[in-house]
Structures are given as structure tokens and as C-alpha cells.
Design an enzyme around this catalytic site. Sequence first.
Site, PDB file in Angstrom:
ATOM      1  N   THR A 118       4.491   2.611   5.685  1.00  0.00           N
ATOM      2  CA  THR A 118       3.121   2.142   5.902  1.00  0.00           C
ATOM      3  C   THR A 118       2.419   3.123   6.830  1.00  0.00           C
ATOM      4  O   THR A 118       3.024   3.645   7.757  1.00  0.00           O
ATOM      5  CB  THR A 118       3.082   0.732   6.516  1.00  0.00           C
ATOM      6  OG1 THR A 118       1.826   0.555   7.185  1.00  0.00           O
ATOM      7  CG2 THR A 118       4.172   0.539   7.561  1.00  0.00           C
ATOM      8  N   ASP A 132       2.487  -0.366  12.544  1.00  0.00           N
ATOM      9  CA  ASP A 132       2.534  -1.588  13.359  1.00  0.00           C
ATOM     10  C   ASP A 132       3.744  -2.428  12.983  1.00  0.00           C
ATOM     11  O   ASP A 132       3.613  -3.553  12.514  1.00  0.00           O
ATOM     12  CB  ASP A 132       1.258  -2.401  13.191  1.00  0.00           C
ATOM     13  CG  ASP A 132       0.949  -2.714  11.737  1.00  0.00           C
ATOM     14  OD1 ASP A 132       1.462  -2.015  10.837  1.00  0.00           O
ATOM     15  OD2 ASP A 132       0.177  -3.651  11.501  1.00  0.00           O
ATOM     16  N   GLY A 159       0.836  -1.203   0.000  1.00  0.00           N
ATOM     17  CA  GLY A 159       0.000   0.000   0.000  1.00  0.00           C
ATOM     18  C   GLY A 159       0.865   1.245   0.000  1.00  0.00           C
ATOM     19  O   GLY A 159       1.870   1.298   0.703  1.00  0.00           O
ATOM     20  N   ASP A 193       5.394  -4.982   6.023  1.00  0.00           N
ATOM     21  CA  ASP A 193       5.941  -6.284   6.409  1.00  0.00           C
ATOM     22  C   ASP A 193       5.819  -7.323   5.286  1.00  0.00           C
ATOM     23  O   ASP A 193       6.726  -8.123   5.082  1.00  0.00           O
ATOM     24  CB  ASP A 193       5.313  -6.779   7.718  1.00  0.00           C
ATOM     25  CG  ASP A 193       3.819  -6.936   7.613  1.00  0.00           C
ATOM     26  OD1 ASP A 193       3.231  -6.389   6.655  1.00  0.00           O
ATOM     27  OD2 ASP A 193       3.231  -7.607   8.478  1.00  0.00           O
ATOM     28  N   ARG A 220      -6.143  -2.384   9.990  1.00  0.00           N
ATOM     29  CA  ARG A 220      -6.734  -3.717   9.992  1.00  0.00           C
ATOM     30  C   ARG A 220      -6.222  -4.534  11.166  1.00  0.00           C
ATOM     31  O   ARG A 220      -6.951  -5.277  11.792  1.00  0.00           O
ATOM     32  CB  ARG A 220      -6.413  -4.425   8.662  1.00  0.00           C
ATOM     33  CG  ARG A 220      -7.581  -5.265   8.178  1.00  0.00           C
ATOM     34  CD  ARG A 220      -7.443  -5.628   6.721  1.00  0.00           C
ATOM     35  NE  ARG A 220      -7.362  -4.433   5.870  1.00  0.00           N
ATOM     36  CZ  ARG A 220      -6.987  -4.457   4.589  1.00  0.00           C
ATOM     37  NH1 ARG A 220      -6.630  -5.585   4.030  1.00  0.00           N
ATOM     38  NH2 ARG A 220      -6.963  -3.343   3.881  1.00  0.00           N
ATOM     39  N   ARG A 237       0.689  -5.181  -5.998  1.00  0.00           N
ATOM     40  CA  ARG A 237       0.877  -6.532  -5.487  1.00  0.00           C
ATOM     41  C   ARG A 237       1.434  -7.372  -6.627  1.00  0.00           C
ATOM     42  O   ARG A 237       1.198  -7.103  -7.793  1.00  0.00           O
ATOM     43  CB  ARG A 237      -0.463  -7.131  -5.042  1.00  0.00           C
ATOM     44  CG  ARG A 237      -0.990  -6.459  -3.809  1.00  0.00           C
ATOM     45  CD  ARG A 237      -1.714  -7.453  -2.925  1.00  0.00           C
ATOM     46  NE  ARG A 237      -2.619  -6.678  -2.059  1.00  0.00           N
ATOM     47  CZ  ARG A 237      -3.920  -6.683  -2.192  1.00  0.00           C
ATOM     48  NH1 ARG A 237      -4.514  -7.456  -3.096  1.00  0.00           N
ATOM     49  NH2 ARG A 237      -4.678  -5.941  -1.410  1.00  0.00           N
ATOM     50  N   ASP A 295       0.276   2.359   8.907  1.00  0.00           N
ATOM     51  CA  ASP A 295      -0.274   1.684  10.081  1.00  0.00           C
ATOM     52  C   ASP A 295       0.635   1.686  11.304  1.00  0.00           C
ATOM     53  O   ASP A 295       0.181   1.442  12.410  1.00  0.00           O
ATOM     54  CB  ASP A 295      -0.646   0.240   9.742  1.00  0.00           C
ATOM     55  CG  ASP A 295      -2.001   0.162   9.087  1.00  0.00           C
ATOM     56  OD1 ASP A 295      -2.813   1.080   9.288  1.00  0.00           O
ATOM     57  OD2 ASP A 295      -2.252  -0.810   8.360  1.00  0.00           O
TER      58      ASP A 295
END
Lengths: 327, 327, 327, 327
Positions: free
Chosen positions: A130, A134, A15, A107, A176, A76, A132
Site C-alpha cells: 500500500t 499506515d 489499491g 488492511d 485518506r 474489489r 499509505d
Amino acid sequence: MDKKVTKIGVLTSGGDSPGMNAAIRAVVRTGLYNNLEVFGITRGYMGMIDDDIVPMHSRSVANIIQRGGTILKSARCKEFYEFEGRKKAYENLRKHGIEGLVVIGGDGSFRGAQKFATEFDIPCIGLPGTIDKDMAGTDFTIGFDTAVNTAVEAIDKIRDTADAHDRLFIIEVMGRDSGYIALHSGIATGAENILIPEAKTNIEDLIASLEDKQRRKKLVNLIVVAEGDEFGGAEEVAKVVRQRLPDMDTRVCILGHIQRGGSPSCIDRLVASRLGYAAVEALMEGRHNVMIGIINNKLHYTPLDLAVKAKQKIDKEWLKIVKILAS
Amino acid sequence: MDKKVTKIGVLTSGGDSPGMNAAIRAVVRTGLYNNLEVFGITRGYMGMIDDDIVPMHSRSVANIIQRGGTILKSARCKEFYEFEGRKKAYENLRKHGIEGLVVIGGDGSFRGAQKFATEFDIPCIGLPGTIDKDMAGTDFTIGFDTAVNTAVEAIDKIRDTADAHDRLFIIEVMGRDSGYIALHSGIATGAENILIPEAKTNIEDLIASLEDKQRRKKLVNLIVVAEGDEFGGAEEVAKVVRQRLPDMDTRVCILGHIQRGGSPSCIDRLVASRLGYAAVEALMEGRHNVMIGIINNKLHYTPLDLAVKAKQKIDKEWLKIVKILAS
Amino acid sequence: MDKKVTKIGVLTSGGDSPGMNAAIRAVVRTGLYNNLEVFGITRGYMGMIDDDIVPMHSRSVANIIQRGGTILKSARCKEFYEFEGRKKAYENLRKHGIEGLVVIGGDGSFRGAQKFATEFDIPCIGLPGTIDKDMAGTDFTIGFDTAVNTAVEAIDKIRDTADAHDRLFIIEVMGRDSGYIALHSGIATGAENILIPEAKTNIEDLIASLEDKQRRKKLVNLIVVAEGDEFGGAEEVAKVVRQRLPDMDTRVCILGHIQRGGSPSCIDRLVASRLGYAAVEALMEGRHNVMIGIINNKLHYTPLDLAVKAKQKIDKEWLKIVKILAS
Amino acid sequence: MDKKVTKIGVLTSGGDSPGMNAAIRAVVRTGLYNNLEVFGITRGYMGMIDDDIVPMHSRSVANIIQRGGTILKSARCKEFYEFEGRKKAYENLRKHGIEGLVVIGGDGSFRGAQKFATEFDIPCIGLPGTIDKDMAGTDFTIGFDTAVNTAVEAIDKIRDTADAHDRLFIIEVMGRDSGYIALHSGIATGAENILIPEAKTNIEDLIASLEDKQRRKKLVNLIVVAEGDEFGGAEEVAKVVRQRLPDMDTRVCILGHIQRGGSPSCIDRLVASRLGYAAVEALMEGRHNVMIGIINNKLHYTPLDLAVKAKQKIDKEWLKIVKILAS
């Protein structure tokens, strides 16, 4: 001792996130400054397989530090999961003489890089790109600060309406597997409740706290929900609230993809610049298969296979602060 | 052991900075949650002397987390430099029963607090609220991140014109004693040169690098200058450039006070919320006369008299990165 | 009847303004849709003289509608004032077979176009691209709405500080000959006084109104001044205010070039798109030497020599509204 | 001749829109300037029935011109549909001596005002406050320009990701009965297709145009859909696209309530200020039961019962421009 790198490639994968362009710019210019040749690889691993690989010049990355998205595009790539695909990718890199790779992504992208680097002896440096956040081994990921500020600005706007109409808004933000965007944007907008994947959602507590606010005539309420919240996201929460508190004027808002785009914040540009610079230095020093992060304001190197697994922990104290400050 | 605090006051002092309201909100709500009475003091130390002191409720701080400026207003206060003024201030605090003070401001404000607290035994907790970030004992000051993002957005706009006209823009940002805003905003906008108070400005190097760019037909150039730059600010630099490089289309832009205002960024709201919360906890734990900062993501307590003196150091590596990335 | 146009050129000239890229895009795509060849001319009339002229494709204008500045760049061009320069420009256009020209710029640019078109029989269509809006024959100029919103956002930020400190801010916005930016941004930010070139500045009235506000303890004040204000701009006004009202905490802020850049507003993109489309239609219909504007939401064609001279009038009623609403 | 009005009320009703506060401010200050008493009525007609009516001062509307939402709050009010409710409302107005009413809202609110004014002889002036712009008798509604700029900024962000991933985004904007937001934001962001309630959606044409683009490798596509699009909104469109063009990477984004909030744009503040001023003048001149709009830059008075029924027409030419410019 590792042989001296003279040609490197850079790609963005997974992403997109704001600041990827700033990272590309830093890789290219630091490479050129050190007399390396730098190649841009288009659409992530796909471009490696399709030989979509072009030399980059200083001008190639002019006037992009402030742009969202990624000029190298991202995609992707199923073929890269197969050995055949990775082999083809390797051959294309060899053709151009590329001896080192900078992979900007998340990741999933690092898992791919790790596998590839093990099989084909092309050192890979990962940069965490990213929204996120995380990711083990870093306090910052490229894009998080922008995403969370976008969420905050959006929620500020929703608050205007919530306040005008004494409404409850249940707002879903991205994440997510991670509650960082929800937690940070929720605290920053004074949300009453914040539901995240990392903590079990106690729906009874939530209802009780809303009932309490109804009694106290505190009618403006914001609940921020991470999309990966274990209860099932904003719509599911709204369903229960509407059933249990039919008098409340309850609305749902799903912020969606606006959180990925936009001009990167100052911090994301700085982090991207510093990491892009460090990636080239790392390749020149002979490092391989590490993600470079920043911990306590210092560069931190995490083996790619460890960068993929760990999760950061949400600080309990913050969850307590949320409750107190929204009271 | 310190006696238990039951009434506290909060004020903002010195130049305003975005996020001060978020800090006030956190102090008020954390205080109320802990069953303290919280008083808002208007216009800094002036309000203490003039008895402009009112009780705050949860509603008093509703819907302010996203606002720039400070609802408690701020002011310079000469009377507070005199013992008589401080005594009057103390008497007013006593009248209301206030036993602890949270001062949100910069080093000047802390000097005042330190003096006051020593003389009158009212414990004071300082929270670093300044856009300049030049404060010992903390990685963050409330307002810096917003100010620097405002500067970045403004410079991005100027770059559009610089690019359309192949111009050199010399942009002055805030920072009388500190180059943080200049350095961060300069890197984030791809500035060619960044002039700061912490480093000697070599004007010959600057001219040489501009000449080199002229030769290479790189005509779009941004130079970011801190107002406290030792060479004398943007206008002085422009004077020399125009004299030495009369062919360059050179313009000056002084960003000015827009950098102080605006809705605070996510980070400034989080930092303000966390520090406001911590300030009340600190008073309840009996701490006194410390500034609370954040270092390596942990709370850090610095005696007020040390908070005023030290300066952070600008990382040399960043200055090198600037040169390389703008090449 | 005019012969059918098959090749056209487009250029931007004079000061850049947000929305110029949207206009270029509209010219290029409308041209291509009508099977014309479209050439982009770089740096205004300079590019015509230097033969900096390249064919444009649909992709050439992809992803630019949202960008400030101008991808064709702009420049002043002394050579074009001379017949020799214009002749050289004409020969270059002929070489490429260009039979019509779209000039996006201000009145100075139209004067040049008018002269050129008279001498060399290349029909020219002017599109009003200027942040100043001081142009006869149109209600909108490309860039004005963005510039004025940028000014409004900046003044909103300054208001935060004005309010926190009970200060008087004297803010200078762009407008050397025109008070539109000052008037619109001043009304929109609730300024107490607005000084513009079109109205004589009565400094005694201004001082009197500030004194009145001091008496009424209305201490937060904004004065918006156009740079071409007959009194001499913000610094001159401040000088008098500081002398006459030394107790007021008076600050000056000059917004400067940030007003020219940035992503164009919705209206500027729509106006630019519609005018760019209309310019190509006009060339195909055989029109020449007109500026296309929009009046009462309809296209309006003004001969280029009339587009240069007239000025719009500032509505007296607005000046009255300013006084009443800021009271 | 109508008797002279001395006390007036102002309320906001229906969905909130940015600029309502600027309108309230203008009503209050123009009223006070003319020596009227002005009352603020909370939560629309609900506040009239509940006697939630307070006198407004100049300070009551300080520092709100830049705020989204409405300080008077808004609400739906079932009781006002009943004669009993309206009677109670009338009695409350009488109690305060209120002789005229300014209603800021949409067509539903004007229907109520019309009915009320007919029954009870309180002159009502309507000001069009709605983000949808679908109102007869005016070129501008308070809030539309802000809403559409918010949509544009959000879609710009989404475009970054669309571009990075070669994706099709189907974006739903507000507009249950009206395509204005969709049309304006779609043109301004270069959307390939714009689906609106006012035009029949030809899904076959849409699929054909996407197939054509796939052939031409134009993979980045934006479709903007009004929520009231006759085909059923973004999700329905996506369903068909995914079925017919499974290779396309298709995503849906519903912008939602962010479009209602936020700081009003310059135009919305100007329109609101001018209309608020005009509303008081209208009441003083003895006008009643008209909506005040702006047509061709002049005030325009439409009887309230006509303001509710008509719809504006979408210009066919714009739909043609969309196709050409996105090509």
C-alpha cells in the site's frame, strides 16, 4: 506439526502499489526454487471465486521487477464478503491443490484473508502492499517510497512555478487516513505547512503564519495537505485562505493517481523482494495468518487480525522540524 | 559544563553526494531559529585555511533542498593534513568567533575533523555524507539512496537493450571499498550475479552459472560489479567471460559519475534534514567530536574516531536471495 | 498496378532504439484496421531465416508504446549477407503468404532490405530507427530524441559534481559516425567544447580555451565528445589535457549503453506512430523499397539505396552558438 | 538606418514555461559577446514600472540552463494596460539607457510589447515562451516539449493503475484554448479518445466507443481531455460517462501545474538557446516588433501584432491515427 506445503497461490488485492510485481516475482521464484508449484490468481479474491488461476513459471515473472501496477491485476470483490463467495473461492483453490496463499495488499485485504483462513484452513501470509504506509507491524510498505518520491518530484515542478510567480500553492497528496505521504513529501520539498489527518489543523495558526510571511516578503509558499486532512482537503483550505488573504495568489493542485503508478524505487523493490522471499519461507515453516513486515531491518510477524487495526504514530519532532526548516 | 555556542560553521568535504544541500539548509535554518550565527565555509577545509567563510541567512539556503551537489563546494585539502594548515584554519575560525563546526562528509573528512578538534578545542559534529554507505554508526548516509536509485534507473535502461539483443551486460557501479550500491542496485534490477569487495569472487562459479543459463536459453543477463570488486572490476570480469564463453554477446558498461549527482531522493532529503537539525542541537547541548547517524530510526552518536574505522557487514541472506530470484 | 497486399511482416533490425515498440504497435494496429494480417518476425533477418514468425493481434501490442527496447528483439545476421540466407528467408515469408515487409532499423538494415527486395520481389518499407540520426531523407529518427534527453539528464547529474569540485569533465556520448547526440546534448547542458566526427578537432584551440578559463577562474567545465570524434574519444582527449594542464582536476565519463534504452520521449512515440501508420499505407498503395522519413513535418519517401548513403550536415551556426553561450 | 543598440533588457512575462532560463542565458551571453550591456528586468512588465532592473553578467546566468521556472520571475501587470504605466516603464528603461527589449512570453505579453513599442520607440523582440504551442509563426514554443513529456510521464503512471484495475481514466491536461498538449500526450500514451477545443466533442460517439470496448472486454481506457475542451473538461465528461455507463470504474485525474515546471527537455533548451541568440542578433540588425519563431527548422520573423492573433490548426490525419492506433 503442519503438513508440508507443495502448492501455493499468490494474489494482489486492494489499491495497486509500485513494487507489487517485484513481490510476485519473489514469491514465484522462491517457490519454484523450493520445488513448490506456484499459481497466480488474477484480480484478487475475484480470481479465486471465478477460478482465474494459472500456474506460474520462472519466465512468467521475467522483466517485471521494474514495472508499476500488478501483472495479476487487482479488484474489489463484494462476493468475498459473503460466506458463499469465500466457499466458492476455497473450492477453486482445492481443485488446484493450493495449500497456502500469499496476499499482497492492505488492511482491507488482510481482513478478508483472516476471515477466509479461519473458516477454511488455508494458511494465508499477508505482505503489506500500500502506498499509505499506515500499517501496524512494519516500518515499510511496498509502494510507499515510490509514491512519496513521485509526490516529491511533482511538488519540485510546482515549486518552479510558485517561485516564478511568487505564489502560494496548496497541494493535496494521497492519504485518506494517513499523513505519511504528506509529511514526508512536505518536509522533502520544504513546505511551509503540512496538514495531516493525525493532527488537528489549526487554521488560525496557518493564516497567521502566512500573514507573517507576507510581511517578511517571503511570497513563495507551499502547503501540503493529505486528502484525509481533518479540515477537508486542499480545496477547503484554499477557500479560507482566499477569503482571509485575498492578495495572495493562491492555487490548488491535487496530485491524484500519478502517486500510485510508476517504476518502483530501489527500496520498494528490495522490500518487495525480501518480503516475497520471506512469505514462501513462512508458508514452508508452517506459519499462518500473519503479515510479514520489517521492523528495525528485521522481519516481523504480525497476526493478520492485529495488522488491520493499529496505526503508526506521527513523530512530534518531525512537525517541529517542519516549522523550523521552512522558516 | 560547556560554554554556550553562539556562532557555528558548516562545510562539506570529500566527494559530493546528493542531499548535502538539504543538510546545509537544515543546519543554517536550525541555527538561525536558535539565534545562532551560522557561517558557510567554502570548499571544505580549504575554505577554513583560505578564510573563505561567509555568514549564511535564511535566504542563502532557499530553493536548494532539491539540488544535487553542494552550494558550499567541496575539495581535497592537503594543507589540512599538516599542523600548520590546521592552525591557520583555527585562526580563521577564531577571527569569525566560530565555536562549533558541522562537517558533512565521509570517513576521511571525519579523520581530519577528529584531529583538528583534539588540537584546537573546536567541537566538531560529523554528518555522514557519502554515496557509499560504508560507515559505522548509521543505517543511512546522505546520498546513498539517490545514488542507488540512479544506478537502478540506468541499469533498467541497459536491460532494455540486453533484452532486445539477448546480451550479457557487465555493469560497474561505484563502491571502491563497499558493495552496497552494487548489492542494492543488483537485487533491484534482477541481476544474475553481483560482485562486491566484501565477498570473494568465485569466477569459476560465475562461468558455470552463465553456461547453465546458456543451456537453458536464458540469454539476457546482467552482472553488477562494484568498482572495488576484488577480481578487478567489470573489464577484468569481461575479459575472462569473453575468453571462456566466446559465443556470448558480452558488453561492459561503467556507470561512473552520474551516480554522484542529481536531485536527492525523498529519503536523502529527510535524512539530511533530520541530521542537520540534530547537529545544531548537538552543538548546543555541548556534544563534541561525534558523528550523528540513524540506527533503527533513532539518532545515534558515534565518536568521530570510531566512525572512521568500522565497516558494515553485508547480510549473507541477501546473497542467497540474489541467486534464487535471478534463477 | 501492384496487386493488393493482404499479409505483411514487421521486424526490428540493428541496434535497438527507444520508440521501436511504438512503431511496431502502429504497424500492427494500422494493418489490422485495414484488414491485413500482420506477422511479427523475431530477431530481425535472423527470424526470417529461422522462421521465427508469428501472427500479431491487437493485444500483442497492448501496453508497449511506453517501453524501451523492442518486443520483436533484434540481432545481427551474417547469413542474410549470403544469397542462400536471403533465399531461405524468402521461402519462409512465402510460406506464410507475406507480401510486404516493414523494416525498422538503420542504414545497414536498409542495405539488406534493398538487396532482398531486388532479388525476391517482396516490397520493403524502411523506417529509420536509430539513436544516431545520421540518415538522409528525414529530420527525425526513432530513438534520437530519447537518447539525447538521456544524455542530457546524465550530464546534468555530472554537472552537479563538476560544480561542487571545480572539475573538468570530459564526457563521451554515443555517435560512431555522427555528432548529433554530442552536439545537441552539449548545447543543452552548456558544454564548453563539443567534439564531433564531422569537424576536425583542434586540440590546440581546446587547450587554449581551457587555459583562458583557468585564468578567468571559470573552473567548472564540461567537454562533450562523440565516440567517433576524429581525435579518438574522451580518453584520448583527457590524456592530452592531463599532460598539458596537470593542475586541472580532469575526469572522464563514458555514458555508454544507457543512451539506447528507457521509455521513449513524446516525440519519439509520435514519430514512431506516424511512420508506422504511413508504412502500412505505403505498402497498400503499392510503394516499395523506400524509407519513410519526415522532412519539414511532411512524410518524405527516400529510395532505400539512397537512404543508406547520405549524411546530414551539422549546421555551422550551432558551432558558433556553442562558443558564445558557454563563454 | 537604425542606430546601433548598445544596451538591452530581457524579461519573462505571462505564465512561466520550462526553458525560459535557457533563453535568458542565451540573450545575456550573446549580448555580452557582442559587447552589449544586458539588463535583467524582474517580474515582467511590473519590473519595468517598479524599476526592478539590474545588469546581468556571464555568471548571472551560470548553471541555470537546466532549471525550470524563470530566474527573472514573471507576473501579470495591470498597470501596463494603462498608458500611465507604460510611460513610467519607458522612463525607467531610458534611465538605464536601454534601447531594445527581449520579451519572452505568450500572446498576451506580445500584445503589451506591441503597444509599448508603438508608443515609445523601443524595439521589442518577442520569443514564444508558452507550454501551449498555440502561436502563429512558429513550430516550436519554449516549454511545450517539456510540458508534453511531463504529461506523458504522468499518464504512463496512471496507466499502471488503469491496467491493474481495468479502469477508465479521464485525464485533464493543460490547454485552455489549445489541444496540442492533449493531442500529443494522448497519442503518445495510446489514449482511446482525445478531446480538444479545436474539434467538437461528440459525446454520443464517445459513449458508443466505450460501449463497444466494454463488449470486447477491453476494459483499460484512457481519455485525455484538454482543459479548454468545449464539452467542459474532464469532470463534465466523467459525469456523463458515469450516468450512461455506471458499470465502468471511472476516475478523473487533473494533472494541473506539474506541467509548467521541471527541468527543460533537450529540445526546449535548444530552441530557447537558438531563439535567445537570434533575438540579440535581431536587435543588432535593427529589427523591431517581431516575434522570432522556427518554421521548417529556419528562423521565422512574425510581426508582433500577427503573432498574437493566429492559431495553428490541428492536423485531421492525427485524429484518424488516434482512432486506429487505440483500437
